[in-house]
Scaffold this motif. Structure first.
Motif, PDB file in Angstrom:
ATOM      1  N   THR A 265       1.005  -1.116  -0.338  1.00 29.82           N
ATOM      2  CA  THR A 265      -0.057   0.098   0.241  1.00 29.82           C
ATOM      3  C   THR A 265       1.122   1.491   0.046  1.00 29.82           C
ATOM      4  O   THR A 265       1.900   1.410   0.337  1.00 29.82           O
ATOM      5  N   ALA A 266       0.296   2.250  -0.020  1.00 27.80           N
ATOM      6  CA  ALA A 266       0.889   3.879  -0.662  1.00 27.80           C
ATOM      7  C   ALA A 266       1.687   3.553   1.178  1.00 27.80           C
ATOM      8  O   ALA A 266       2.379   4.295   1.443  1.00 27.80           O
ATOM      9  N   GLU A 267       0.673   3.632   2.415  1.00 27.91           N
ATOM     10  CA  GLU A 267       1.664   3.553   3.535  1.00 27.91           C
ATOM     11  C   GLU A 267       2.600   2.534   3.236  1.00 27.91           C
ATOM     12  O   GLU A 267       3.187   2.888   4.546  1.00 27.91           O
ATOM     13  N   TRP A 268       2.466   1.448   3.368  1.00 25.59           N
ATOM     14  CA  TRP A 268       3.495   0.516   3.566  1.00 25.59           C
ATOM     15  C   TRP A 268       5.062   1.327   2.743  1.00 25.59           C
ATOM     16  O   TRP A 268       6.242   1.423   3.210  1.00 25.59           O
ATOM     17  N   TYR A 269       4.379   1.965   1.803  1.00 26.47           N
ATOM     18  CA  TYR A 269       5.758   2.045   0.827  1.00 26.47           C
ATOM     19  C   TYR A 269       6.200   3.379   1.237  1.00 26.47           C
ATOM     20  O   TYR A 269       7.830   3.450   1.670  1.00 26.47           O
ATOM     21  N   LEU A 270       5.753   4.475   1.637  1.00 27.85           N
ATOM     22  CA  LEU A 270       6.244   5.584   2.895  1.00 27.85           C
ATOM     23  C   LEU A 270       6.169   5.365   4.314  1.00 27.85           C
ATOM     24  O   LEU A 270       7.503   6.054   5.049  1.00 27.85           O
ATOM     25  N   SER A 271       6.593   3.671   4.540  1.00 36.72           N
ATOM     26  CA  SER A 271       7.174   3.187   5.532  1.00 36.72           C
ATOM     27  C   SER A 271       8.200   3.020   5.697  1.00 36.72           C
ATOM     28  O   SER A 271       9.524   2.969   6.515  1.00 36.72           O
ATOM     29  N   ARG A 272       8.307   2.358   4.197  1.00 38.75           N
ATOM     30  CA  ARG A 272      10.168   1.725   3.734  1.00 38.75           C
ATOM     31  C   ARG A 272      11.064   3.093   4.161  1.00 38.75           C
ATOM     32  O   ARG A 272      12.199   3.367   3.899  1.00 38.75           O
ATOM     33  N   VAL A 273      10.275   3.957   2.800  1.00 36.69           N
ATOM     34  CA  VAL A 273      10.764   5.410   3.002  1.00 36.69           C
ATOM     35  C   VAL A 273      11.369   6.398   4.091  1.00 36.69           C
ATOM     36  O   VAL A 273      12.811   6.532   4.903  1.00 36.69           O
ATOM     37  N   ARG A 274      10.134   6.246   4.986  1.00 34.33           N
ATOM     38  CA  ARG A 274      10.926   6.330   6.401  1.00 34.33           C
ATOM     39  C   ARG A 274      12.312   5.648   7.095  1.00 34.33           C
ATOM     40  O   ARG A 274      12.797   6.268   7.809  1.00 34.33           O
ATOM     41  N   LYS A 275      11.510   4.335   7.264  1.00 34.05           N
ATOM     42  CA  LYS A 275      13.314   4.026   7.591  1.00 34.05           C
ATOM     43  C   LYS A 275      14.246   3.969   6.632  1.00 34.05           C
ATOM     44  O   LYS A 275      15.144   3.847   7.413  1.00 34.05           O
ATOM     45  N   ILE A 276      14.608   4.177   5.713  1.00 32.16           N
ATOM     46  CA  ILE A 276      15.580   3.867   4.907  1.00 32.16           C
ATOM     47  C   ILE A 276      16.266   5.581   5.380  1.00 32.16           C
ATOM     48  O   ILE A 276      17.456   5.737   5.571  1.00 32.16           O
ATOM     49  N   ARG A 277      15.473   6.708   5.394  1.00 36.42           N
ATOM     50  CA  ARG A 277      15.738   8.351   6.047  1.00 36.42           C
ATOM     51  C   ARG A 277      16.159   7.673   7.353  1.00 36.42           C
ATOM     52  O   ARG A 277      17.158   8.353   7.424  1.00 36.42           O
ATOM     53  N   GLU A 278      15.906   7.106   8.325  1.00 32.54           N
ATOM     54  CA  GLU A 278      15.856   6.770   9.415  1.00 32.54           C
ATOM     55  C   GLU A 278      17.406   6.411   9.223  1.00 32.54           C
ATOM     56  O   GLU A 278      18.034   6.801  10.824  1.00 32.54           O
TER      57      GLU A 278
END
Ligand code: SF4
Length: 424
Positions: A265-278
């Motif tokens: 989902t879009a939310e799962w995708y954004l969770s990946r982005v947040r994890k990468i940034r972190e």
């Protein structure tokens, strides 16, 4: 020696397949030439990703076949075997995507024989490389994901990973030949698994990083559904692994993602982005966006723009949907008109341009390390280098700098390519 010229269409994996064929031919009784005119045989390595790529290859075959013995290889050969034979009766051979290592027998035996079908895939350790600093290595072939718009699983087959031993041997050869960077290629590198040694992608990254001489490791492409926290942490924890993840979004609408068969989902995708940034502050995230998928409403499209804004991609490869015969999406009734697709494409391009410009500007005055890859083709007297997170920077200099690292200060940052001065 019989001379062979190889013409490549399509993605970096096709370039690698051509290097592989050139390696096999070079180890046999053939000479691979960069001059098509002097070749007796022309191997045309094709792409089926988009209609445009197939049309270009067809017209190339039509021109080359007038005075050369032509072999068609790759995705289009796999997809259109009989059609190609019927259209070009003088074709010397057709070589499918499972049979690149049989290129010599395709040339030797000819007789328009189709070599398609699964055979044992062999990878020479020494390829005939087009580049001098970065060596590409395909670590897996095929795909099991069956995204509704994509032809790859049909022309490249089911997912299969290479054995780690062969990959490490290829990396060692690159190091011996003076390469500084490797880039792993695969339709979905995250799901790499060498079953014999039980080595997953994190394990491959760690083992590769132990090879002296290779300073940087990159990879492409990652599937968001398979990008686990563990893998993000491995990338972050392995200094030689570049802090850049290419993570195709395709759409920001959950409804469209479901019809596309993307499994996130879009939310799962954004969770990946947040994890990468972190895990990797300062790292880069790039993506693929597909606009105008059948049934995409304006609301769906707005959701894609919203995810793009939230993710703040460094760069995007943006595609306008076009039906590919043989895929599920091509049969869907709700195809959009060209005008709508084009308008959305332009919208996405504009938004990405703005995001990329803001990111680029933030580099002004910053100090970065670049690996010089060769001369810049636009500005005379300038060499081009790349940062760990895939930013291009040009600096004054000459060919002696190729393959070396430099610390530079960014002094101009307006366009996608920045300009730097070398720090003493
Ligand atoms: S993941 Fe989807 S888009 Fe990528 S190669 Fe596989 S089927 Fe095609």
């Amino acid at each position: 020696m019989t001379k062979v010229y190889i013409k490549t269409f399509g993605c970096q994996m096709n370039v690698y397949d051509s290097e592989r064929m050139a390696g096999v031919l070079g180890a046999s009784d053939f000479e691979v030439t960069d001059d098509e005119k002097e070749a007796e045989y022309v191997v045309i390595n094709t792409c089926s990703g988009r209609q445009h790529a197939e049309d270009r290859a067809l017209s190339y075959i039509g021109a080359a076949i007038k005075n050369k013995k032509v072999i068609v290889a790759g995705c289009m050969a796999e997809r259109m075997q009989d059609e190609l034979m019927a259209k070009f009766p003088r074709l010397h051979a057709v070589v499918g995507t499972f049979n690149f290592s049989n290129i010599t027998s395709a040339i030797n035996r000819g007789k328009k024989k189709i070599f398609a079908g699964v055979t044992e895939e062999k990878y020479p350790v020494k390829l005939r490389r087009n580049e001098k600093v970065r060596g590409y290595i395909t670590i897996m072939q095929g795909c099991d994901n069956y995204c509704a718009y994509c032809i790859v699983p049909y022309v490249r087959g089911r997912e299969r990973s290479r054995d780690v031993e062969g990959i490490l041997a290829e990396i060692s050869q690159l190091a011996t030949d003076g390469f500084k960077e490797v880039m792993f290629l695969g339709q979905n590198v995250n799901s790499f698994l060498d079953e014999k040694t039980n080595t997953n992608f994190s394990g491959l990254l760690r083992k590769s990083a132990e090879i002296p001489g290779i300073e940087r490791i990159r990879f492409m492409t990652s599937h968001p559904k398979d990008l686990s926290d563990e893998l993000i942490e491995s990338i972050s924890a392995t200094p030689k692994v570049c802090k850049h993840v290419h993570l195709p979004l395709q759409s920001g609408s959950d409804r469209i993602l479901k019809i596309m068969n993307r499994h996130y989902t879009a939310e799962w995708y954004l969770s990946r982005v947040r994890k990468i940034r972190e895990a990797m502050p300062g790292g880069a995230i790039t993506t693929d966006i597909l606009v105008g998928f059948p049934g995409e409403t304006d609301e769906d499209f707005q959701q894609t723009l919203e995810v793009m804004r939230k993710a703040g991609f460094d760069a995007s490869y943006i595609f306008q949907y076009s039906p590919r015969r043989g895929t599920k999406a091509a049969l869907m009734e709700s195809q959009l008109d060209e005008k709508t697709k084009l308008a959305r494409l332009n919208n996405v391009l504009e938004l990405q341009k703005k995001i990329s410009e803001d990111i680029t500007k933030s580099y002004l005055g910053r100090k970065v390390e670049i690996l010089v890859t060769g001369p810049n083709m636009v500005v005379k007297g300038m060499m081009e280098g790349i940062t760990d997170n895939s930013k291009k920077v040009i600096i004054p200099g000459d060919g002696s700098m190729t393959g070396k690292f430099f610390r530079v200060k960014v002094i101009r940052a307006q366009t996608a390519i920045m300009e730097g001065e070398i720090l003493k």
